[in-house]
Design a protein around this motif. Structure first.
Motif, PDB file in Angstrom:
ATOM      1  N   PRO A   1      29.861 -31.055  14.791  1.00 39.65           N
ATOM      2  CA  PRO A   1      30.801 -30.847  13.693  1.00 39.65           C
ATOM      3  C   PRO A   1      30.573 -29.525  12.971  1.00 39.65           C
ATOM      4  CG  PRO A   1      29.058 -32.339  13.017  1.00 39.65           C
ATOM      5  CD  PRO A   1      28.788 -31.988  14.437  1.00 39.65           C
ATOM      6  N   THR A   2      31.645 -28.932  12.519  1.00 36.64           N
ATOM      7  CA  THR A   2      31.510 -27.658  11.848  1.00 36.64           C
ATOM      8  C   THR A   2      32.707 -27.462  10.931  1.00 36.64           C
ATOM      9  OG1 THR A   2      31.166 -25.312  12.224  1.00 36.64           O
ATOM     10  CG2 THR A   2      32.723 -26.399  13.636  1.00 36.64           C
ATOM     11  N   GLU A   3      32.643 -26.434  10.106  1.00 36.50           N
ATOM     12  CA  GLU A   3      33.808 -26.060   9.320  1.00 36.50           C
ATOM     13  C   GLU A   3      34.447 -24.882  10.006  1.00 36.50           C
ATOM     14  OE1 GLU A   3      33.000 -26.761   4.708  1.00 36.50           O
ATOM     15  OE2 GLU A   3      33.729 -24.756   5.211  1.00 36.50           O
TER      16      GLU A   3
ATOM     17  N   THR B   1      37.381 -29.032   7.946  1.00 38.57           N
ATOM     18  CA  THR B   1      36.236 -29.701   8.575  1.00 38.57           C
ATOM     19  C   THR B   1      36.662 -30.212   9.937  1.00 38.57           C
ATOM     20  OG1 THR B   1      35.721 -30.478   6.367  1.00 38.57           O
ATOM     21  CG2 THR B   1      34.457 -31.407   8.145  1.00 38.57           C
ATOM     22  N   LEU B   2      35.928 -29.820  10.981  1.00 39.49           N
ATOM     23  CA  LEU B   2      36.281 -30.236  12.340  1.00 39.49           C
ATOM     24  C   LEU B   2      35.243 -31.218  12.838  1.00 39.49           C
ATOM     25  CD1 LEU B   2      37.174 -26.749  13.798  1.00 39.49           C
ATOM     26  CD2 LEU B   2      38.741 -28.509  13.063  1.00 39.49           C
ATOM     27  N   ILE B   3      35.681 -32.394  13.258  1.00 38.64           N
ATOM     28  CA  ILE B   3      34.742 -33.401  13.768  1.00 38.64           C
ATOM     29  C   ILE B   3      35.357 -34.109  14.958  1.00 38.64           C
ATOM     30  CG2 ILE B   3      33.606 -33.891  11.581  1.00 38.64           C
ATOM     31  CD1 ILE B   3      35.363 -36.304  11.307  1.00 38.64           C
ATOM     32  N   LEU B   4      34.530 -34.850  15.656  1.00 35.92           N
ATOM     33  CA  LEU B   4      34.999 -35.748  16.700  1.00 35.92           C
ATOM     34  C   LEU B   4      34.995 -37.158  16.143  1.00 35.92           C
ATOM     35  CD1 LEU B   4      32.865 -34.575  19.730  1.00 35.92           C
ATOM     36  CD2 LEU B   4      35.272 -34.186  19.392  1.00 35.92           C
ATOM     37  N   SER B   5      35.806 -38.022  16.701  1.00 32.77           N
ATOM     38  CA  SER B   5      35.806 -39.398  16.191  1.00 32.77           C
ATOM     39  C   SER B   5      34.476 -40.091  16.470  1.00 32.77           C
ATOM     40  CB  SER B   5      36.952 -40.199  16.791  1.00 32.77           C
ATOM     41  OG  SER B   5      36.994 -40.016  18.180  1.00 32.77           O
ATOM     42  N   THR B   6      33.704 -39.591  17.453  1.00 33.70           N
ATOM     43  CA  THR B   6      32.391 -40.207  17.683  1.00 33.70           C
ATOM     44  C   THR B   6      31.453 -39.960  16.523  1.00 33.70           C
ATOM     45  OG1 THR B   6      31.894 -38.241  18.943  1.00 33.70           O
ATOM     46  CG2 THR B   6      32.369 -40.213  20.181  1.00 33.70           C
ATOM     47  N   HIS B   7      31.621 -38.833  15.817  1.00 27.44           N
ATOM     48  CA  HIS B   7      30.752 -38.574  14.681  1.00 27.44           C
ATOM     49  C   HIS B   7      30.996 -39.574  13.567  1.00 27.44           C
ATOM     50  CE1 HIS B   7      30.762 -34.245  16.252  1.00 27.44           C
ATOM     51  NE2 HIS B   7      29.664 -34.832  16.644  1.00 27.44           N
ATOM     52  N   LEU B   8      32.262 -39.948  13.351  1.00 23.42           N
ATOM     53  CA  LEU B   8      32.526 -40.974  12.364  1.00 23.42           C
ATOM     54  C   LEU B   8      31.975 -42.311  12.842  1.00 23.42           C
ATOM     55  CD1 LEU B   8      36.199 -40.250  11.307  1.00 23.42           C
ATOM     56  CD2 LEU B   8      34.122 -39.759  10.051  1.00 23.42           C
ATOM     57  N   ALA B   9      32.083 -42.547  14.153  1.00 21.47           N
ATOM     58  CA  ALA B   9      31.643 -43.838  14.682  1.00 21.47           C
ATOM     59  C   ALA B   9      30.149 -44.039  14.520  1.00 21.47           C
ATOM     60  CB  ALA B   9      32.026 -43.953  16.156  1.00 21.47           C
ATOM     61  N   ARG B  10      29.378 -42.922  14.426  1.00 20.80           N
ATOM     62  CA  ARG B  10      27.929 -43.080  14.255  1.00 20.80           C
ATOM     63  C   ARG B  10      27.569 -43.783  12.981  1.00 20.80           C
ATOM     64  NH1 ARG B  10      24.172 -41.276  17.616  1.00 20.80           N
ATOM     65  NH2 ARG B  10      24.762 -39.498  18.826  1.00 20.80           N
TER      66      ARG B  10
END
Lengths: 368, 456
Positions: free
Chosen positions: B316-318, B325-334
């Motif tokens: 994830p990064t800005e 803010t750029l993220i993957l849905s897996t980062h939220l899933a953690r």
């Protein structure tokens, strides 16, 4: 002192067993046994043929290294069952029968032989390599029992017949089995390297998203790659599983040639894959789906309490999942759009402008 | 007659807490020798004893807090390291300083694994000043390399808590309201050398909702307790801990990796419940390399920002161009397992033990008879938890089976630990079709409620 010429390609004495290539490998195979799923594949490939290919694959895996191990788990519509090793059976006590049949029976013959024997204490054929025979028989017999014991009500979800299976349960169980055999997450070098392979025919079940993600993160932590052999339509969750854990994802275009896919893409274990270029799917759709309309979103709004994703700020100002009320000022900030200012220009002026423009527009004349 | 001791507004300590089980005061008891628990058996081997101790340790770890609390998931944490003279003590191997840095490196790795969308900064206290070791950022490799560079320096001078807290407060000043502001201090001294009134600083920290946790290496220091008490709404027992040994140090430090529970805020405007706009980029695969916008490195492939279409190399990064803010849905899933924790499993009595002969998940065959558990001489003066656990095994009160309250399947102790610490799923619940009555076509709004009801 032992290094005569400083070359490092010769392993030191006592060191060979710690090379990763020499470590035995544990393969846990998860077989999706949804009757509806396999029925939908029926002109291309049947469960019988797929299991025959898988047994050859398992035998090859066991043949690669004497200490290689395998476990087979069936992921059914309403339960998760170990096909091999079955709890309570002592495989060292199996005794070969003295019939002189050839070692290359077809799978149908194997089933009839197993059924006619009745008890599980005998091996049909003394000439087949014992480890192969034990695994093959156990898998065929347990699978037969499982399928015979399935009734019509078992394959229903919510009153409708569905092809969904308990992939999350199978993954959790296999990770617990690997945890027991490998000895947990420790840094001083496990004695066995483990990997999971899933043969799947069903589509995604939305309710399994969170458990599957938990399994994926656990597998990543334990350094267990999850390989997926997909027959039928593509699924997003399993693609993410393969990508996150460093496994191989193959969607079979021609299921008839399944054995070839298995032997080339899935047979090499982790240590060998560093030296090979394995075919796998690299374009993975990571975009999320919003919770309100199930649309794929590029830019979404995330509730910071429950982490649910919306495609636009909810109309009533509160989160649908966790019922928290959002700050109205912040919502207003997010909904701000740029103001478009329109100016109306009178008609005659535009005509004059046009004439002027046609005189005034510079034309680009290349210098020749 | 009740005698009380008071210190700076702390809770009075009553006589009863200072009494030991034998009747006198704790310090009047005979010395407890922890090595007495280890006894050789008839054959002269220690293997059985060691196995029992390992089992007792496992059972101690089995009590988790499983209430589904609201937690701050977007975290901004400042790690403050004590680099003063007292850290060159050798009571922790090789020195307190080196061990703290090793554990800090592990903390950084663990923190970003558990909280992928959070940020971390590092400050050091040396010679009465606060030095910035690493800026508040989301990239773990930068922090780890800054910590490795610290190893070469020597600790010196006195620590200054006020300077460190002021610098941390400045670093956390710009954090938006939906993120948490936390400070974790590793404090090895018994004093603090401050230029002004530290109580005023603590007051401003409390006003800005900064929460401070302290891990003490030497002894309990009153000002540390005061800081933790005032910034954490009166709770200083779970936020301020003094270590007993190296394992305890690691446990206390890594306990800060779990997101903290949100506390009630007085004004509704600062409730912290916000909708954050985030981008979910898709990965592209390129045949020829091009520059990434964040580091200007030539790489093949990367992620494209959905708003401004620049390429970034890792998530994830800005986005460096538009700030999204750029993220993957897996980062939220953690972080889902923090919000929906797995329930504790109950221990099964010997009466019910016959229902399962092997563990449901890993097929480990269970012990079937009481006599297979070796007897152990229980020392009276051992610590209370050790004594009860050991005596429980010796008398066979626990059958070594654990049952999940929802699916009623039995598991062994290793699967229990594995499921609660690493997997966060119950294999039995996942393998039962009963709770999952959703078909494919239904909207995922019911996902969270369905799973929450199964978990809570």
């Amino acid at each position: 002192m032992n290094a005569v010429d400083g070359s490092s390609h010769v392993p030191q004495a006592g060191f060979a067993s710690e090379l990763e290539e020499e470590l035995p490998s544990l393969l846990v195979l998860i077989l999706d046994t949804s009757p509806l799923g396999w029925g939908a594949q029926s002109p291309a490939i049947s469960l019988h043929e797929a299991v025959a290919s898988l047994l050859i694959f398992i035998n090859s895996h066991l043949a690669l290294n004497h200490s290689n191990e395998v476990a087979v788990i069936a992921s059914h519509t309403n339960c998760v069952k170990y096909l091999y090793p079955v709890p309570g059976e002592d495989y060292s006590k199996l005794v070969p029968k003295s019939t002189a049949t050839s070692g290359t029976e077809s799978s149908e013959e194997m089933i009839t032989n197993v059924q006619s024997n009745g008890d599980n204490g005998t091996l049909n054929d003394a000439s087949m390599y014992r480890q192969f025979r034990v695994v093959n028989e156990s898998v065929m017999k347990q699978l037969e029992l499982l399928l015979l014991g399935t009734s019509a009500s078992d394959i229903e979800h919510n009153g409708k017949i569905s092809d969904a299976t308990l992939i999350s349960g199978a993954l959790s169980t296999s990770l617990a089995y690997i945890n027991r055999l490998v000895g947990g997450v420790n840094d001083n070098g496990p004695k066995v390297r483990a990997r999971i392979m899933v043969v799947s025919v069903c589509s995604d079940l939305a309710s399994q998203y969170v458990p599957i993600m938990n399994c994926i993160f656990a597998a990543q932590k334990m350094k267990v790659p999850i390989d997926i052999c997909k027959i039928g339509n593509d699924t997003v969750f399993l693609q993410q599983a393969a990508d996150t854990t460093g496994g191989v994802y193959m969607h079979l275009e021609h299921p008839r040639g399944m054995i070839q896919y298995l032997m080339t893409a899935f047979l090499p274990d982790r240590a060998l894959r560093k030296h090979l270029i394995i075919p796998t799917q690299s374009s993975i759709d990571f975009r999320a789906a919003c919770f309100c309309h199930n649309r794929i979103v590029d830019i979404g709004y995330v509730c910071n309490i429950c982490l649910s994703i919306y495609c636009q700020p909810p109309a009533d100002g509160s989160c649908a999942i966790c019922d928290t009320i959002f700050d109205p000022k912040e919502l207003a900030e997010l909904l701000k759009k740029p103001v478009v200012v329109t100016t109306t220009v009178p008609k005659n002026k535009t005509k004059k402008k046009k004439k002027k423009d046609s005189d005034a527009t510079p034309t680009f004349a290349p210098a020749l | 007659m009740r005698s009380t001791t008071r210190s700076n507004g702390a809770r009075p300590v009553s006589n009863l807490e200072l009494r030991s089980t034998a009747g006198g005061y704790i310090w009047e008891d005979s010395i407890q020798r922890s090595w007495d628990v280890v006894q050789e058996d008839a054959g002269g081997s220690l293997a059985g004893v060691v196995a029992e101790l390992v089992q007792a340790g496992k059972r101690k770890r089995l009590h988790y807090d499983t209430t589904p609390l609201q937690r701050g998931i977007i975290r901004h944490l400042i790690l403050v390291l004590d680099l003063s003279m007292s850290m060159s003590e050798k009571d922790l191997r090789p020195t307190r300083y080196q061990l703290s840095i090793s554990y800090a490196v592990q903390f950084v790795a663990d923190y970003f694994e558990q909280n992928p969308i959070s940020q971390l900064g590092i400050i050091g206290m040396r010679d009465g000043l606060a030095n910035l070791v690493s800026q508040l950022g989301g990239n773990p490799t930068e922090h780890i390399s800054a910590l490795q560079a610290l190893r070469k320096q020597e600790p010196s001078g006195d620590p200054s808590l006020q300077n460190a807290l002021e610098m941390a407060r400045g670093g956390l000043y710009h954090v938006p309201s939906h993120g948490t502001k936390e400070v974790v201090i590793i404090f090895g001294s018994l004093l603090s050398c401050d230029p002004g009134d530290i109580h005023k600083t603590v007051g401003t920290l409390k006003a800005e909702h900064v929460r401070v946790r302290i891990v003490g290496l030497a002894a309990e220091v009153a000002i540390c307790k005061e800081i933790c008490r005032r910034t954490n709404e009166g709770d200083s027992t779970s936020t301020y801990g003094v270590i007993l040994n190296e394992q305890h140090f690691k446990e206390l430090l890594l306990a800060s990796c779990t997101p903290p529970a949100s506390t009630k805020q007085k004004s509704s405007a600062s409730l912290g419940s916000d909708l954050m706009r985030m981008g979910f980029p898709s990965r592209i695969v390129e045949t020829s390399p091009s520059f990434c916008a964040c580091h200007s490195r030539l790489i093949k492939g990367g992620y494209i920002c959905p708003r401004c279409k620049v390429k970034v190399c890792s998530l994830p990064t800005e986005c460096p161009a538009c700030g999204l803010t750029l993220i993957l849905s897996t980062h939220l899933a953690r972080s889902y397992h923090h919000l929906m924790p797995l329930r504790n499993w109950d221990e099964v009595d010997w009466n019910d033990a016959k229902k399962a002969s092997s563990c449901f998940a890993c097929q480990l065959p269970f012990l079937t008879a009481l006599s297979s558990a070796p007897r152990l001489r229980v020392s009276v003066s051992g610590s209370t938890t050790n004594a009860t656990a050991v005596s429980a095994i010796a008398t066979g009160g626990a059958s070594g089976r654990f049952r999940c309250p929802s699916c009623k399947q039995m598991f062994c102790i290793d699967c229990d630990l594995f499921a609660h610490e690493i997997l966060h799923n119950c294999p039995g619940c996942e393998a039962a079709a009963g709770g999952r009555k959703l078909s494919n076509g239904q909207a995922a709004t019911e996902v969270s409620t369905a799973t929450t009801s199964a978990y809570a």
